[in-house]
Write a protein that holds these residues in place. Structure first.
Motif, PDB file in Angstrom:
ATOM      1  N   GLN A 284       0.971  -1.292   0.111  1.00 56.76           N
ATOM      2  CA  GLN A 284       0.056  -0.103   0.215  1.00 56.76           C
ATOM      3  C   GLN A 284       0.847   1.214   0.211  1.00 56.76           C
ATOM      4  O   GLN A 284       1.697   1.293   0.619  1.00 56.76           O
ATOM      5  CB  GLN A 284      -0.975   0.070   1.400  1.00 56.76           C
ATOM      6  CG  GLN A 284      -1.978   1.220   1.335  1.00 56.76           C
ATOM      7  CD  GLN A 284      -2.711   1.224   2.807  1.00 56.76           C
ATOM      8  OE1 GLN A 284      -3.081   0.060   3.011  1.00 56.76           O
ATOM      9  NE2 GLN A 284      -3.131   2.384   2.996  1.00 56.76           N
ATOM     10  N   THR A 295       3.889   2.388   2.507  1.00 53.00           N
ATOM     11  CA  THR A 295       3.938   2.612   4.055  1.00 53.00           C
ATOM     12  C   THR A 295       3.279   1.414   4.559  1.00 53.00           C
ATOM     13  O   THR A 295       3.150   1.123   5.743  1.00 53.00           O
ATOM     14  CB  THR A 295       3.016   3.856   4.400  1.00 53.00           C
ATOM     15  OG1 THR A 295       1.908   3.589   3.813  1.00 53.00           O
ATOM     16  CG2 THR A 295       3.691   5.041   4.134  1.00 53.00           C
ATOM     17  N   ARG A 296       3.078   0.322   3.685  1.00 53.01           N
ATOM     18  CA  ARG A 296       2.576  -0.923   4.020  1.00 53.01           C
ATOM     19  C   ARG A 296       3.140  -1.910   3.343  1.00 53.01           C
ATOM     20  O   ARG A 296       3.210  -1.902   2.128  1.00 53.01           O
ATOM     21  CB  ARG A 296       1.052  -1.105   4.186  1.00 53.01           C
ATOM     22  CG  ARG A 296       0.655  -2.336   4.537  1.00 53.01           C
ATOM     23  CD  ARG A 296      -1.188  -2.506   4.605  1.00 53.01           C
ATOM     24  NE  ARG A 296      -1.515  -3.676   5.092  1.00 53.01           N
ATOM     25  CZ  ARG A 296      -2.134  -3.761   6.262  1.00 53.01           C
ATOM     26  NH1 ARG A 296      -1.735  -2.704   7.124  1.00 53.01           N
ATOM     27  NH2 ARG A 296      -2.542  -4.952   6.703  1.00 53.01           N
ATOM     28  N   TRP A 297       3.999  -2.974   4.063  1.00 52.85           N
ATOM     29  CA  TRP A 297       4.846  -3.944   2.947  1.00 52.85           C
ATOM     30  C   TRP A 297       4.730  -5.430   3.397  1.00 52.85           C
ATOM     31  O   TRP A 297       4.023  -5.674   4.703  1.00 52.85           O
ATOM     32  CB  TRP A 297       6.300  -3.716   3.374  1.00 52.85           C
ATOM     33  CG  TRP A 297       6.758  -2.357   2.888  1.00 52.85           C
ATOM     34  CD1 TRP A 297       6.728  -1.138   3.537  1.00 52.85           C
ATOM     35  CD2 TRP A 297       7.816  -2.032   1.706  1.00 52.85           C
ATOM     36  NE1 TRP A 297       7.203  -0.148   2.751  1.00 52.85           N
ATOM     37  CE2 TRP A 297       7.984  -0.767   1.856  1.00 52.85           C
ATOM     38  CE3 TRP A 297       8.512  -3.059   0.839  1.00 52.85           C
ATOM     39  CZ2 TRP A 297       8.951  -0.002   0.732  1.00 52.85           C
ATOM     40  CZ3 TRP A 297       9.088  -2.286   0.030  1.00 52.85           C
ATOM     41  CH2 TRP A 297       9.181  -0.883  -0.177  1.00 52.85           C
ATOM     42  N   GLN A 298       4.724  -6.342   2.655  1.00 54.12           N
ATOM     43  CA  GLN A 298       4.851  -7.474   2.846  1.00 54.12           C
ATOM     44  C   GLN A 298       6.861  -7.883   2.767  1.00 54.12           C
ATOM     45  O   GLN A 298       7.238  -7.626   1.959  1.00 54.12           O
ATOM     46  CB  GLN A 298       4.425  -8.619   1.883  1.00 54.12           C
ATOM     47  CG  GLN A 298       4.574  -9.893   2.104  1.00 54.12           C
ATOM     48  CD  GLN A 298       4.060 -10.997   0.767  1.00 54.12           C
ATOM     49  OE1 GLN A 298       4.106 -10.591  -0.205  1.00 54.12           O
ATOM     50  NE2 GLN A 298       3.720 -12.017   1.218  1.00 54.12           N
ATOM     51  N   THR A 309       3.331  -8.922   7.438  1.00 49.52           N
ATOM     52  CA  THR A 309       3.138  -7.362   7.186  1.00 49.52           C
ATOM     53  C   THR A 309       3.682  -6.349   8.047  1.00 49.52           C
ATOM     54  O   THR A 309       3.352  -6.480   9.286  1.00 49.52           O
ATOM     55  CB  THR A 309       1.396  -7.447   6.898  1.00 49.52           C
ATOM     56  OG1 THR A 309       0.913  -8.091   6.075  1.00 49.52           O
ATOM     57  CG2 THR A 309       1.072  -5.977   6.438  1.00 49.52           C
ATOM     58  N   ALA A 311       3.586  -2.383   8.795  1.00 51.08           N
ATOM     59  CA  ALA A 311       2.810  -1.168   8.666  1.00 51.08           C
ATOM     60  C   ALA A 311       3.264  -0.079   9.080  1.00 51.08           C
ATOM     61  O   ALA A 311       3.488  -0.270  10.568  1.00 51.08           O
ATOM     62  CB  ALA A 311       1.225  -1.579   9.023  1.00 51.08           C
ATOM     63  N   PRO A 315       1.843   6.906   8.692  1.00 51.73           N
ATOM     64  CA  PRO A 315       2.285   7.141   7.332  1.00 51.73           C
ATOM     65  C   PRO A 315       2.967   8.395   6.964  1.00 51.73           C
ATOM     66  O   PRO A 315       3.767   8.314   5.972  1.00 51.73           O
ATOM     67  CB  PRO A 315       1.069   6.666   6.346  1.00 51.73           C
ATOM     68  CG  PRO A 315       0.119   5.733   7.342  1.00 51.73           C
ATOM     69  CD  PRO A 315       0.396   6.680   8.809  1.00 51.73           C
ATOM     70  N   VAL A 330       7.034   1.048  13.083  1.00 51.76           N
ATOM     71  CA  VAL A 330       6.019   0.061  12.115  1.00 51.76           C
ATOM     72  C   VAL A 330       5.633  -0.821  13.268  1.00 51.76           C
ATOM     73  O   VAL A 330       6.260  -1.138  14.317  1.00 51.76           O
ATOM     74  CB  VAL A 330       6.650  -0.578  10.960  1.00 51.76           C
ATOM     75  CG1 VAL A 330       7.044   0.396  10.119  1.00 51.76           C
ATOM     76  CG2 VAL A 330       8.156  -1.302  11.527  1.00 51.76           C
TER      77      VAL A 330
END
Length: 348
Positions: A284, A295-298, A309, A311, A315, A330
């Motif tokens: 995302q 600002t959101r990762w796997q 995840t 996050a 952000p 995060v």
């Protein structure tokens, strides 16, 4: 040339370095600077101090904090050294430039400030024993590297924190020789990821007692990036199991990635992973300071069963300073739970 004019010109020199931003770390170092080599032999406490024969160096502290009501906060304090030429000299003849960043992140707001100094005149520097890293009144100091006190303030925030290390130093890459590209660019890189931290944040709403965990990175080089790399995504994650993960990916101008990671067991035993073992993919993006930032990762490290995840707590944790970048706390959910810090550079 008058003393006033000389001082003015010396103050302008850092601007040429700042104009390069993080992408300047891929420029070839001028002759005279030392280069990291495999199989380093570290000497402590001396290596906690500066290495003026290398072009770039930092003392980089991040912390995940919790207030009495459960609110999550982030804290950053970084002292950078950047050299105009190798070596040190007394007074204004010193070729060393110092600058520092301090920040506090809450779920709603992000505060950041910066300082600049010339080396050689006592305004900034690092001494290894007893340890003291300072720029003006911003200071990280203690009787040794395991017991420290941190103080800094900006226009809208301040902090006064105590840190105690509860584990060993961790050396990244091959015994502290951290390769950053297929071409072989590298740095010397170690961390103290086992700090317990507590103290007081002072925010516009008042003083907040906080406690948590902190991670301090030490790194120096003369050309840590390849000229085909534009920036990086760096993760330091602390899991509820007590294990930790440092992982980064360097973004190539052709869209490829170069990655590295270190798995850190609860007792401090570490395992290094070379390019291709660590994966980070955006899930995302958020519009921040006119940029679309992930600002959101796997994040995955398959060999350790990590598929999480990551996050951002806020952000909008944009460091809108002379060198702009994103840095903030995060949360971690998935195969492992915990919290940590994310840094993203080169998103121009």
């Amino acid at each position: 040339m008058s003393v006033r004019m000389l001082a003015f010109l010396l103050c302008l020199w850092p601007l040429t370095l700042l104009a390069q931003g993080f992408s300047g770390l891929g420029s070839e170092a001028e002759s005279g600077f030392a280069s990291p080599a495999p199989n380093p032999v570290f000497s402590f406490p001396a290596d906690h101090g500066p290495h003026p024969d290398y072009r770039i160096e930092w003392w980089y502290l991040t912390a995940n904090l919790t207030g009495p009501d459960g609110t999550e906060y982030g804290l950053q304090w970084t002292l950078f050294r950047s050299a105009l030429a190798a070596g040190e000299a007394a007074g204004w003849a010193s070729p060393q430039i110092w600058f520092a960043h301090a920040a506090v992140t809450t779920p709603q707001t992000h505060f950041a400030a910066e300082r600049f100094a010339r080396g050689g005149i006592g305004q900034a520097g690092v001494t290894p024993a007893p340890f003291r890293a300072w720029i003006d009144e911003w200071v990280l100091e203690g009787p040794d590297f395991d017991r420290l006190r941190l103080r800094a303030a900006g226009p809208d925030f301040a902090y006064d924190m105590a840190l105690t290390a509860k584990g060993p130093l961790v050396f990244h890459g091959e015994g502290g020789f951290s390769v950053k590209s297929a071409e072989g660019q590298a740095s010397y890189y170690y961390s103290q990821p086992f700090f317990e931290i507590d103290g007081t944040l002072t925010l516009p709403s008042g003083a907040v007692p906080v406690s948590g965990q902190a991670w301090l990175d030490r790194e120096w080089s003369s050309q840590p990036l390849s000229d085909t790399q534009s920036g990086w995504d760096w993760f330091s994650l602390t899991f509820d199991t007590g294990a930790k993960l440092m992982g980064f990916q360097l973004r190539q101008t052709d869209g490829a990635r170069y990655s590295s990671a270190t798995w850190i067991a609860p007792d401090g035993a570490s395992t290094a992973f070379a390019d291709g073992a660590f994966f980070a993919a955006p899930l995302q993006t958020t519009s921040v300071a006119g940029r679309d930032l992930p600002t959101r990762w796997q994040v995955r490290l398959p060999s350790r069963g990590v598929d999480v995840t990551v996050a951002a707590i806020n952000p909008g944790a944009w460091m809108g300073l002379s060198i702009p970048y994103w840095e903030g706390p995060v949360t971690v959910e998935g195969s492992h739970s915990g919290r940590g810090y994310l840094e993203m550079t080169g998103y121009d």
